[in-house]
Write a protein that holds these residues in place. Structure first.
Motif, PDB file in Angstrom:
ATOM      1  N   ARG A  48       0.711  -1.249   0.013  1.00 30.34           N
ATOM      2  CA  ARG A  48       0.473   0.368   0.349  1.00 30.34           C
ATOM      3  C   ARG A  48       0.964   1.001  -0.323  1.00 30.34           C
ATOM      4  O   ARG A  48       0.672   2.560  -0.509  1.00 30.34           O
ATOM      5  CB  ARG A  48      -0.589   0.054   0.753  1.00 30.34           C
ATOM      6  N   THR A  49       1.620   1.296   0.755  1.00 32.32           N
ATOM      7  CA  THR A  49       2.546   2.203   0.604  1.00 32.32           C
ATOM      8  C   THR A  49       3.256   2.676  -1.126  1.00 32.32           C
ATOM      9  O   THR A  49       3.382   3.493  -0.886  1.00 32.32           O
ATOM     10  CB  THR A  49       4.334   2.203   1.736  1.00 32.32           C
ATOM     11  N   TYR A  50       3.750   1.171  -0.931  1.00 35.05           N
ATOM     12  CA  TYR A  50       4.191   1.534  -2.750  1.00 35.05           C
ATOM     13  C   TYR A  50       3.168   2.059  -3.884  1.00 35.05           C
ATOM     14  O   TYR A  50       3.831   3.273  -3.942  1.00 35.05           O
ATOM     15  CB  TYR A  50       4.747   0.891  -2.883  1.00 35.05           C
ATOM     16  N   ALA A  51       2.477   1.790  -3.434  1.00 35.68           N
ATOM     17  CA  ALA A  51       0.954   2.265  -4.632  1.00 35.68           C
ATOM     18  C   ALA A  51       0.806   3.696  -4.332  1.00 35.68           C
ATOM     19  O   ALA A  51       0.457   4.294  -4.896  1.00 35.68           O
ATOM     20  CB  ALA A  51      -0.141   1.486  -3.921  1.00 35.68           C
ATOM     21  N   ASP A  52       0.730   4.522  -3.262  1.00 30.15           N
ATOM     22  CA  ASP A  52       0.672   5.677  -2.223  1.00 30.15           C
ATOM     23  C   ASP A  52       2.338   6.309  -3.229  1.00 30.15           C
ATOM     24  O   ASP A  52       1.585   7.307  -3.242  1.00 30.15           O
ATOM     25  CB  ASP A  52       0.919   5.808  -0.868  1.00 30.15           C
ATOM     26  N   MET A  53       3.303   5.487  -3.156  1.00 31.13           N
ATOM     27  CA  MET A  53       4.284   6.554  -3.588  1.00 31.13           C
ATOM     28  C   MET A  53       4.423   6.851  -4.872  1.00 31.13           C
ATOM     29  O   MET A  53       4.785   7.636  -6.060  1.00 31.13           O
ATOM     30  CB  MET A  53       5.861   5.665  -3.606  1.00 31.13           C
ATOM     31  N   LEU A  54       3.735   5.744  -5.429  1.00 29.30           N
ATOM     32  CA  LEU A  54       3.627   5.688  -7.190  1.00 29.30           C
ATOM     33  C   LEU A  54       2.350   6.830  -7.473  1.00 29.30           C
ATOM     34  O   LEU A  54       2.122   7.485  -8.493  1.00 29.30           O
ATOM     35  CB  LEU A  54       3.347   4.349  -7.763  1.00 29.30           C
ATOM     36  N   THR A  88       9.436  16.113  -7.583  1.00 28.53           N
ATOM     37  CA  THR A  88       9.401  15.569  -7.198  1.00 28.53           C
ATOM     38  C   THR A  88       9.419  14.209  -5.977  1.00 28.53           C
ATOM     39  O   THR A  88       9.585  13.498  -5.385  1.00 28.53           O
ATOM     40  CB  THR A  88       8.649  16.728  -5.285  1.00 28.53           C
ATOM     41  N   GLY A  89       8.550  14.179  -6.550  1.00 27.13           N
ATOM     42  CA  GLY A  89       7.571  12.814  -6.816  1.00 27.13           C
ATOM     43  C   GLY A  89       8.538  11.756  -6.937  1.00 27.13           C
ATOM     44  O   GLY A  89       9.089  10.594  -6.805  1.00 27.13           O
ATOM     45  N   GLN A  90       9.091  11.861  -7.988  1.00 28.33           N
ATOM     46  CA  GLN A  90      10.564  10.883  -9.091  1.00 28.33           C
ATOM     47  C   GLN A  90      11.539  10.726  -8.212  1.00 28.33           C
ATOM     48  O   GLN A  90      11.937   9.572  -8.116  1.00 28.33           O
ATOM     49  CB  GLN A  90      10.939  11.123 -10.316  1.00 28.33           C
ATOM     50  N   LYS A  91      11.823  11.750  -7.745  1.00 38.08           N
ATOM     51  CA  LYS A  91      13.212  11.817  -5.738  1.00 38.08           C
ATOM     52  C   LYS A  91      12.330  10.855  -5.878  1.00 38.08           C
ATOM     53  O   LYS A  91      13.864   9.749  -4.748  1.00 38.08           O
ATOM     54  CB  LYS A  91      13.814  13.027  -5.422  1.00 38.08           C
ATOM     55  N   ILE A  92      11.019  10.831  -4.628  1.00 34.54           N
ATOM     56  CA  ILE A  92      10.340  10.251  -3.639  1.00 34.54           C
ATOM     57  C   ILE A  92      10.916   8.732  -4.104  1.00 34.54           C
ATOM     58  O   ILE A  92      11.175   7.741  -3.554  1.00 34.54           O
ATOM     59  CB  ILE A  92       9.294  10.568  -3.447  1.00 34.54           C
TER      60      ILE A  92
END
Length: 183
Positions: free
Chosen positions: A106-112, A119-123
Motif C-alpha cells: 500500500r505504501t508503494y501504491a501511495d508512492m506511485l 519531487t515524486g520522482q526523487k521520492i
C-alpha cells in the motif's frame, strides 16, 4: 533541529490512509500500556495546513496513544509541501524493521500516485533504493511484486496477514492467471 511543540488536536494526513488501516486496536492498547509507564518516547512530525489546522505527518500511532492517555502529543513542526510530506511518510513507513508486506504494498501504491511530479520522482528513486535493500534486487522488481499482492484474492490476503501463508507463496499465487488464483 526543528522546534518541538505540544498538540492536543491534529488532523490525520491524507497521504497515510493506507497505513492507518494497519493500526490495530491491539497495537494501540500495547502502546497505551507502554505510554502509561514511559510517556511518549519519540516526537512525531506535524505540518501546518493552509486552513490553519495542524496535520500529523509522522507518529499517528503515538498520537492515538496520547489521545487515549489524555496527554499532549509532542511533535516537530516542519514546513513541508504535499510531495515532501508524502515522501517523509513513505520513507518512515518502509524504514521499519519488519513492515507488513501488505502495508509495504500500500505504501508503494501511495508512492506511485505521487510519482508524477519532479519531487515524486526523487521520492520514487529513494524508496526504490530502500526496496532494493529489502528485496535484494533492483528495487523496482520488489515494488512490482509487492503491488501484485494488492490483486490477491481475499483469502490469500487474510492468510498472509495471519501468517499462515508466506510472502513467497502469496507472491507465487498472484503471479498466476486470475482464474487459477481463486483455486
Amino acid at each position: 533541529m526543528y522546534p518541538i511543540q505540544e498538540f492536543h488536536t491534529l488532523l490525520p494526513s491524507p497521504f497515510n490512509s493506507e497505513r492507518r488501516k494497519c493500526i490495530t486496536q491491539e497495537k494501540i492498547e500495547r502502546m497505551v500500556a507502554s505510554g502509561r509507564e514511559h510517556g511518549q518516547v519519540q516526537a512525531g512530525v506535524v505540518r501546518s495546513r493552509v486552513d490553519g489546522e495542524w496535520e500529523i505527518v509522522i507518529g499517528e500511532s503515538r498520537w492515538m496513544m496520547c489521545r487515549e492517555l489524555g496527554i499532549p502529543f509532542r511533535a516537530e513542526v516542519r514546513e513541508l509541501s504535499d510531495a515532501q510530506a508524502c515522501g517523509l511518510i513513505l520513507t518512515e513507513n518502509l524504514d521499519r524493521v519488519n513492515p507488513d508486506p501488505l502495508e509495504e504494498a500500500r505504501t508503494y501504491a501511495d508512492m506511485l500516485a505521487a510519482k508524477d511530479s519532479a519531487t515524486g520522482q526523487k521520492i520514487f528513486e529513494s524508496v526504490a533504493a530502500l526496496a532494493a535493500v529489502r528485496g535484494g534486487d533492483d528495487g523496482e522488481r520488489t515494488i512490482r511484486r509487492r503491488l501484485m499482492l494488492l490483486e490477491a484474492p481475499g483469502p490469500v490476503l487474510e492468510a498472509l496477514a495471519a501468517g499462515t501463508v508466506s510472502l513467497g507463496v502469496a507472491e507465487l499465487i498472484v503471479s498466476r492467471p486470475p482464474e487459477i488464483r481463486e483455486e
